[in-house]
Design a protein around this motif. Structure first.
Motif, PDB file in Angstrom:
ATOM      1  N   ARG A  31       0.709  -1.547  -0.336  1.00  0.00           N
ATOM      2  CA  ARG A  31       0.194   0.369  -0.299  1.00  0.00           C
ATOM      3  C   ARG A  31       0.906   1.177  -0.138  1.00  0.00           C
ATOM      4  O   ARG A  31       2.472   0.984   0.885  1.00  0.00           O
ATOM      5  N   ILE A  32       0.647   1.920  -0.505  1.00  0.00           N
ATOM      6  CA  ILE A  32       1.021   3.421  -0.833  1.00  0.00           C
ATOM      7  C   ILE A  32      -0.239   4.369  -0.901  1.00  0.00           C
ATOM      8  O   ILE A  32      -0.233   5.248  -1.619  1.00  0.00           O
ATOM      9  N   TYR A  33      -0.480   4.589   0.691  1.00  0.00           N
ATOM     10  CA  TYR A  33      -1.337   4.709   0.972  1.00  0.00           C
ATOM     11  C   TYR A  33      -2.499   4.177  -0.073  1.00  0.00           C
ATOM     12  O   TYR A  33      -2.862   3.633   0.918  1.00  0.00           O
ATOM     13  N   SER A  34      -3.460   5.153  -0.192  1.00  0.00           N
ATOM     14  CA  SER A  34      -4.732   4.986  -1.604  1.00  0.00           C
ATOM     15  C   SER A  34      -4.677   4.185  -2.645  1.00  0.00           C
ATOM     16  O   SER A  34      -4.869   3.467  -3.039  1.00  0.00           O
ATOM     17  N   ARG A  35      -3.042   3.905  -2.549  1.00  0.00           N
ATOM     18  CA  ARG A  35      -2.787   3.319  -4.071  1.00  0.00           C
ATOM     19  C   ARG A  35      -1.855   2.053  -3.821  1.00  0.00           C
ATOM     20  O   ARG A  35      -1.803   1.906  -2.854  1.00  0.00           O
ATOM     21  N   VAL A  36      -1.787   0.606  -4.825  1.00  0.00           N
ATOM     22  CA  VAL A  36      -1.494  -0.548  -4.586  1.00  0.00           C
ATOM     23  C   VAL A  36      -0.010  -0.012  -5.452  1.00  0.00           C
ATOM     24  O   VAL A  36       0.312   0.195  -6.573  1.00  0.00           O
ATOM     25  N   SER A  37       0.942  -1.204  -5.027  1.00  0.00           N
ATOM     26  CA  SER A  37       2.531  -0.844  -4.766  1.00  0.00           C
ATOM     27  C   SER A  37       2.429  -1.627  -6.099  1.00  0.00           C
ATOM     28  O   SER A  37       2.314  -3.245  -5.276  1.00  0.00           O
ATOM     29  N   ASN A  38       2.550  -2.204  -7.143  1.00  0.00           N
ATOM     30  CA  ASN A  38       2.664  -2.853  -8.238  1.00  0.00           C
ATOM     31  C   ASN A  38       2.594  -2.342  -9.311  1.00  0.00           C
ATOM     32  O   ASN A  38       3.611  -1.383  -9.597  1.00  0.00           O
ATOM     33  N   ALA A  39       3.387  -3.635 -10.856  1.00  0.00           N
ATOM     34  CA  ALA A  39       4.137  -2.973 -11.604  1.00  0.00           C
ATOM     35  C   ALA A  39       2.602  -2.220 -13.006  1.00  0.00           C
ATOM     36  O   ALA A  39       3.906  -1.093 -13.241  1.00  0.00           O
ATOM     37  N   GLU A  40       1.479  -1.953 -12.451  1.00  0.00           N
ATOM     38  CA  GLU A  40       1.114  -0.893 -12.896  1.00  0.00           C
ATOM     39  C   GLU A  40       1.406   0.601 -12.885  1.00  0.00           C
ATOM     40  O   GLU A  40       1.682   1.677 -13.122  1.00  0.00           O
TER      41      GLU A  40
END
Length: 521
Positions: free
Chosen positions: A349-358
């Motif tokens: 998790r990066i606050y409300s974002r997801v840590s992933n390839a996209e």
């Protein structure tokens, strides 16, 4: 725990109480400074400067973290970005120079009011009076330390003001060494007067240990190793040792629910109890008591991202693994970076974002590393101007690493210095230095070079790096500067003998003929 904040809003009205006015409803020096309660409000007003944008709430981090080799700026705000690249065109640039300079001297002014007026107030409890005076000495000494660190040079550039300022005052400029000497004197007075600890709602105020810790920092910037060792020994194995230790969990030092813990030597008490005004409102009338740092440092889509981290930090963390074969847990809490979700469990998790390839292949994120410490991602999905997480200005791990440096610099027993570093590494399950850095355990020069990275791994982005690289002489030699350039291209703009200090704001230099501009500006 944060009861101290409850009366800061009212006591902030003391900022200008030296002005002579006729309005009978307005506080003046003739009607104030009469009672112990007035004295308490006065010292709270001095603490209130921690919540001003020019100090620790916001802009100071650009000087201590972003200008060092840890961070840099790609802000669309050109003037702000340039000031982190050693491109100083407008010496009055408010957010980069003038605001912090002004606020530091205002903090000293508020401390001077306490030291000037409180001795004449009658107290039934002399200890209470001593504690208030001791806190004023501590705060004044602390701000003089930072003034010396940022602006102090061999020129007579910085005034030492020891009484409440008056309009038209033009104090003599002094050298950086003089500023440091004043900080040492104030912190010495504070150490004599302050308690060993505070209880209840006063927890978080300055203590004897905090005074000794800051005095050790001042000594170290002047390479007075034995004097610093005396103060640090007091905290590690002297009278103060029963009050300080490492927490079992590294993250406890950045958790709003684990504040004022055993590792905290001095921390700023932030709160979201007064979430107004937003942005740049009237901080004197209605001070915002929260930390603004996350709003300016958080990743794209969360904050302004006016600063970010150099990728070499992540690479440095990954050079070693812990005793279980995992990456150093301190990396998890220091940075947001592309492999974070692969390197640690439950770290996507990066606050409300997801840590992933996209996310990490997007134009906003690709190839970038972002600040994480003192953000609010661990308890909510946004950041703002009202982050309630306390900033630990000095932690006990810092004390241990400072003592290790002093021992090695003064040719003391290297085994003792190594043991102190190993103690810090053990808390995060990292192997002893002898495992991967054997040469550093038998050679003082190699130990000191390794210690530079040990301080980074433990204390990255906590406001120590600028003082460190100055103290280590990296700004004073071609070899040191080459090392910094290899990690941070901004140092290609750095001019030795000039950029190790900031310019005195032009208005200050022009309005006070007794102040000199810093060298080569």
């Amino acid at each position: 725990m944060k009861k101290i904040l409850s009366i800061l809003i009212a006591s902030g009205l003391l900022a200008s109480c030296n002005v002579d006015v006729e309005n009978p409803n307005t506080i003046t020096t003739q009607t104030f400074w009469k009672t112990p309660q007035d004295a308490q409000y006065g010292i709270n007003a001095a603490y209130n400067m921690f919540y001003k944008p020019g100090t620790f709430s916001r802009w100071l981090w650009f000087r201590l973290d972003v200008t060092s080799d840890e961070g840099f700026s790609q802000s669309p705000w050109a003037a702000l970005k340039e000031w982190t690249h050693f491109t100083y065109n407008n010496y009055n640039f408010w957010e980069g120079n003038g605001w912090t300079y002004r606020d530091f001297y205002e903090a000293i002014f508020r401390s001077n009011q306490v030291l000037h007026y409180v001795p004449d107030i009658e107290f039934e409890n002399q200890e209470q009076k001593d504690y208030i005076i001791g806190q004023a000495h501590f705060l004044r000494g602390m701000y003089y330390y930072y003034l010396g660190l940022l602006w102090g040079s061999e020129n007579k550039s910085l005034p030492i003001v020891l009484e409440p300022s008056t309009p038209g005052m033009q104090p003599e400029g002094t050298t950086g060494a003089d500023i440091y000497a004043q900080a040492i004197a104030d912190l010495g007075q504070a150490e004599q007067l302050l308690p060993l600890e505070w209880g209840g709602g006063d927890k978080g105020r300055a203590t004897k240990g905090a005074a000794r810790a800051f005095r050790a920092k001042v000594y170290m910037q002047q390479h007075q190793w034995s004097e610093a060792m005396s103060d640090l020994s007091w905290l590690i194995d002297g009278e103060g040792s029963s009050y300080y230790d490492l927490t079992a969990n590294y993250f406890d030092n950045f958790d709003k629910d684990k504040e004022n813990n055993v590792e905290s030597v001095f921390e700023i008490q932030y709160s979201d109890v007064n979430p107004s005004p937003a942005g740049d409102g009237d901080f004197d009338v209605e001070p915002n008591l929260g930390l603004n740092r996350g709003q300016f440092f958080a990743p794209p889509g969360i904050g302004w991202t006016d600063a970010e981290l150099r990728p070499w930090l992540v690479s440095e963390f990954k050079k070693e693994k812990d005793l279980t074969g995992a990456y150093d847990i301190r990396l998890r809490y220091t940075a947001f970076y592309s492999d974070m979700h692969h390197d640690f469990p439950n770290n996507d998790r990066i606050y409300s974002r997801v840590s992933n390839a996209e996310t990490w292949n997007s134009s906003e994120y690709k190839g970038r590393v972002f600040f994480r410490k003192y953000g609010s991602d661990y308890f909510r999905d946004y950041d703002d101007y009202y982050n309630p997480t306390n900033v630990r200005l000095i932690r006990f791990s810092d004390i241990l690493l400072m003592q290790a440096e002093c021992i090695a610099q003064s040719n003391g027993p290297l085994s003792e210095a190594v043991a102190l570093v190993d103690r810090v590494r053990a808390r995060v399950n990292m192997p002893k230095l002898s495992v991967n850095h054997a040469a550093a355990t038998s050679n003082p020069e190699r130990f000191l070079k390794r210690l530079q990275m040990e301080r980074l791994l433990e204390l990255a982005t906590e406001g120590h790096r600028w003082a460190d690289i100055k103290r280590w002489g990296l700004l004073e030699s071609e070899a040191g500067l080459a090392e910094l350039k290899a990690r941070d291209p901004d140092f290609n703009n750095f001019e030795m003998g000039k950029h190790d200090v900031l310019p005195i704001p032009t208005d200050e230099a022009n309005n006070n003929p007794n102040v000199q501009q810093n060298p080569n500006y």
